[in-house]
Design a protein around this motif. Structure first.
Motif, short mmCIF file in Angstrom:
data_model
loop_
_atom_site.label_atom_id
_atom_site.label_comp_id
_atom_site.label_asym_id
_atom_site.label_seq_id
_atom_site.Cartn_x
_atom_site.Cartn_y
_atom_site.Cartn_z
N ALA A 1 74.46 84.66 66.65
CA ALA A 1 75.89 84.39 66.81
C ALA A 1 76.40 85.08 68.08
O ALA A 1 75.94 86.17 68.45
N LEU A 2 77.36 84.43 68.72
CA LEU A 2 77.99 85.00 69.91
C LEU A 2 79.32 85.64 69.53
O LEU A 2 80.02 85.14 68.64
N ARG B 1 71.16 73.69 75.07
CA ARG B 1 72.29 74.51 75.50
C ARG B 1 72.00 75.97 75.20
O ARG B 1 71.42 76.30 74.17
N HIS B 2 72.42 76.84 76.12
CA HIS B 2 72.24 78.28 75.97
C HIS B 2 73.60 78.95 76.06
O HIS B 2 74.37 78.68 77.00
N ALA B 3 73.92 79.78 75.07
CA ALA B 3 75.18 80.55 75.04
C ALA B 3 76.41 79.65 75.11
O ALA B 3 77.46 80.09 75.55
N MET B 4 76.25 78.40 74.74
CA MET B 4 77.34 77.43 74.68
C MET B 4 77.91 77.05 76.05
O MET B 4 78.83 76.26 76.13
N VAL B 5 77.38 77.61 77.13
CA VAL B 5 78.00 77.38 78.44
C VAL B 5 77.07 76.80 79.49
O VAL B 5 77.53 76.37 80.54
N THR B 6 75.79 76.79 79.24
CA THR B 6 74.85 76.29 80.24
C THR B 6 73.67 75.62 79.54
O THR B 6 73.57 75.65 78.33
N LYS B 7 72.80 75.03 80.33
CA LYS B 7 71.61 74.38 79.79
C LYS B 7 70.36 75.10 80.28
O LYS B 7 70.31 75.56 81.41
N VAL B 8 69.37 75.15 79.41
CA VAL B 8 68.04 75.64 79.79
C VAL B 8 67.12 74.44 79.75
O VAL B 8 67.09 73.69 78.78
N ARG B 9 66.40 74.25 80.85
CA ARG B 9 65.44 73.16 80.94
C ARG B 9 64.03 73.74 80.93
O ARG B 9 63.80 74.82 81.45
#
Length: 184
Positions: A160-161, A27-35
């Motif tokens: 942290a975001l 997960r990236h930035a809590m909102v999407t996925k990086v593959r």
């Protein structure tokens, strides 16, 4: 590695890099996925078709071959913040046991080493079948996946975001889509 013992499967197989994917999802930035995937690896499976529990697997992945389709991100992942490939150029998996867990399902337990840290993990695999390709090669297909906590391997960097949470998830899903060729 089929439901009933199959001596035809017995043999040594090597991973076919052109038809095998060693991948991951985070997960990236809590909102999407990086593959991403690793493009340089070698692997061997010694399969006992009559007694799958006597089978074994070895995998060596070159950390520098990480590919998320973003050069800056790949460079950061190669750095000490993540894989520290200068000091730990390989990620390895060596099986310590194989157990049939269903008709075409197998749990492969072994030692996974990332960034110099070794932990025992179990990867559930599904046997997808056997075929002879147009070039006369005998192939088998396997698929498996497991989720690890990257912090267990000393991969702890994060940011942290403002909205809460962190830039990179602690859990990473490892994915194995395997095509292996039987050696003569």
């Amino acid at each position: 590695m089929a439901t009933t013992p199959d001596p035809r499967l017995t043999g040594t197989y090597t991973l076919d890099p052109a038809h095998t994917r060693i991948g991951f999802v985070a997960r990236h930035a809590m909102v999407t996925k990086v593959r991403g995937a690793f493009n340089d690896f070698t692997g061997t499976a010694r399969i006992n078709g009559e007694n799958p529990e006597q089978s074994s697997v070895e995998l060596v992945v070159k950390a520098e071959s990480i590919d998320t389709r973003n050069a800056d991100r790949d460079g950061h992942l190669r750095s000490n913040d993540f894989l520290d490939m200068a000091n730990h150029p390989e990620i390895t998996f060596r099986s310590t046991g194989v157990k049939q867990s269903g008709d075409d399902a197998f749990d492969v337990t072994g030692d996974l080493t990332i960034k110099g840290v070794t932990r025992s993990v179990t990867v559930p695999f599904t046997y997808e079948g056997q075929a002879k390709d147009p070039f006369g090669n005998e192939r088998i297909g396997l698929e498996g996946a497991l989720t690890i906590d990257r912090r267990d391997y000393g991969v702890t960097w994060n940011a942290a975001l403002e909205t809460g949470g962190f830039l990179v998830s602690d859990t990473v899903r490892l994915e194995f889509e395997v095509s292996a060729v039987k050696q003569s």
